[in-house]
Structure formats: structure tokens, C-alpha cells
Design a protein around this motif. Sequence first.
Motif, PDB file in Angstrom:
ATOM      1  N   ARG A  98       0.418  -1.407  -0.252  1.00  0.00           N
ATOM      2  CA  ARG A  98       0.217   0.441  -0.084  1.00  0.00           C
ATOM      3  C   ARG A  98       0.751   1.148   0.325  1.00  0.00           C
ATOM      4  NH1 ARG A  98      -4.490  -0.664   4.661  1.00  0.00           N
ATOM      5  NH2 ARG A  98      -5.300   1.259   3.723  1.00  0.00           N
ATOM      6  N   VAL A  99       2.094   1.264   1.187  1.00  0.00           N
ATOM      7  CA  VAL A  99       2.865   2.660   1.248  1.00  0.00           C
ATOM      8  C   VAL A  99       4.122   2.520  -0.355  1.00  0.00           C
ATOM      9  CG1 VAL A  99       4.927   3.329   1.790  1.00  0.00           C
ATOM     10  CG2 VAL A  99       3.335   2.466   3.289  1.00  0.00           C
ATOM     11  N   LYS A 100       4.412   1.697  -0.660  1.00  0.00           N
ATOM     12  CA  LYS A 100       4.967   1.491  -2.590  1.00  0.00           C
ATOM     13  C   LYS A 100       3.838   2.505  -3.454  1.00  0.00           C
ATOM     14  CE  LYS A 100       7.922  -1.589  -1.170  1.00  0.00           C
ATOM     15  NZ  LYS A 100       8.573  -3.397  -1.529  1.00  0.00           N
ATOM     16  N   ALA A 101       2.559   1.718  -4.103  1.00  0.00           N
ATOM     17  CA  ALA A 101       1.838   1.973  -4.140  1.00  0.00           C
ATOM     18  C   ALA A 101       1.480   3.437  -4.234  1.00  0.00           C
ATOM     19  CB  ALA A 101       0.133   0.778  -3.999  1.00  0.00           C
ATOM     20  N   ALA A 102       1.408   3.656  -2.981  1.00  0.00           N
ATOM     21  CA  ALA A 102       0.972   5.605  -2.644  1.00  0.00           C
ATOM     22  C   ALA A 102       2.478   6.374  -3.305  1.00  0.00           C
ATOM     23  CB  ALA A 102       0.843   5.425  -1.082  1.00  0.00           C
ATOM     24  N   GLY A 103       3.239   5.473  -4.123  1.00  0.00           N
ATOM     25  CA  GLY A 103       3.950   6.690  -4.097  1.00  0.00           C
ATOM     26  C   GLY A 103       4.930   6.745  -2.951  1.00  0.00           C
ATOM     27  N   ALA A 104       5.520   5.865  -2.058  1.00  0.00           N
ATOM     28  CA  ALA A 104       6.451   6.776  -0.857  1.00  0.00           C
ATOM     29  C   ALA A 104       7.661   5.820  -0.885  1.00  0.00           C
ATOM     30  CB  ALA A 104       5.979   6.317   0.632  1.00  0.00           C
ATOM     31  N   GLU A 105       7.969   6.604  -0.283  1.00  0.00           N
ATOM     32  CA  GLU A 105       9.837   5.675  -0.812  1.00  0.00           C
ATOM     33  C   GLU A 105      10.112   4.432   0.621  1.00  0.00           C
ATOM     34  OE1 GLU A 105      14.358   6.471   0.622  1.00  0.00           O
ATOM     35  OE2 GLU A 105      13.449   8.202  -0.582  1.00  0.00           O
ATOM     36  N   LEU A 106       9.686   3.921   1.447  1.00  0.00           N
ATOM     37  CA  LEU A 106       9.821   2.504   2.479  1.00  0.00           C
ATOM     38  C   LEU A 106      11.254   2.572   2.324  1.00  0.00           C
ATOM     39  CD1 LEU A 106       7.805   0.850   3.380  1.00  0.00           C
ATOM     40  CD2 LEU A 106       8.578  -0.913   2.733  1.00  0.00           C
ATOM     41  N   VAL A 107      11.805   3.408   3.576  1.00  0.00           N
ATOM     42  CA  VAL A 107      12.967   3.050   3.906  1.00  0.00           C
ATOM     43  C   VAL A 107      12.741   1.495   4.369  1.00  0.00           C
ATOM     44  CG1 VAL A 107      14.163   3.718   6.606  1.00  0.00           C
ATOM     45  CG2 VAL A 107      12.518   5.681   5.247  1.00  0.00           C
TER      46      VAL A 107
END
Length: 134
Positions: A98-107
Motif C-alpha cells: 500500500r505504501v509503495k502504491a501510494a508513491g512513498a519511499e519505504l525506508v
Amino acid sequence: MKTAVIYWSGTGNTEAMAKAAAEGANAELFSVSEFSGNVADYDAIAFGCPAMGAEVLEEDEFEPFFTAAEGSLSGKKVLLFGSYGWGDGEWMRNWEERVKAAGAELVNGEGIIVNEAPSDDDLAKIKEIAAKLA
């Protein structure tokens, strides 16, 4: 850089992880019920939530909050963490997607999961990884 750690904890395990993340990232710390700001105002955010039920995020407070925040995550650094007592971490894998699909960089490339209560080593690892948010 403005950084927040926002979490939900039922037993205190995820809260302990949140405190370690906030210390490592030099971030503001909020339980999800205390957070009254706007996720869009932060450059980096650590979210903490344990696995609940059939490996899902806590459904009454955290899931609605996170669903509302997803639209503000694009371009932000995000760290995910939480504890679990059963299952194989499916809730975290789904949350990462979900985080990746939202365009965030997953630390760290993935969330941090701890079985039951975090050890001192677990908390030190969380602190170290959370420092990458800054």
C-alpha cells in the motif's frame, strides 16, 4: 526535515517500538488518537501498528487513519513497524504494498516486525533504521 512517528498499540509492544523510532529519527511522537495534524505537513513518517485479527491493521482507529493518509504519502520517506503474535507477517507485506502504491519511499525496503515484545536488540535496530528517516 519534519518527521513524525504515529502508532497504535494495544499491549505496549508497538508503543515501545514507536518510542525507539522517535528517538532514532529525532521525530515527534503521536499515538494515532492524539495526532491532529496533517500527514502532508511531514517530510518523513514512521507508522506503527500491530497485526490484528486475521493479520490486518487495527480496524477501528488505525486503518481509517491510514486510509485517509495514503493520498499524502507520495514522495515521502516512510518506515513501517509493528508486533505480531501469530501468522507470518502477511499484514506487513500488504501494508508495504500500500505504501509503495501510494508513491512513498519505504525506508529499509521493508517494514520491521517483531514477534510479541521487542527485545533490547530489536529496539536498537529500530532506532538505527529510523535514523534513515532524517
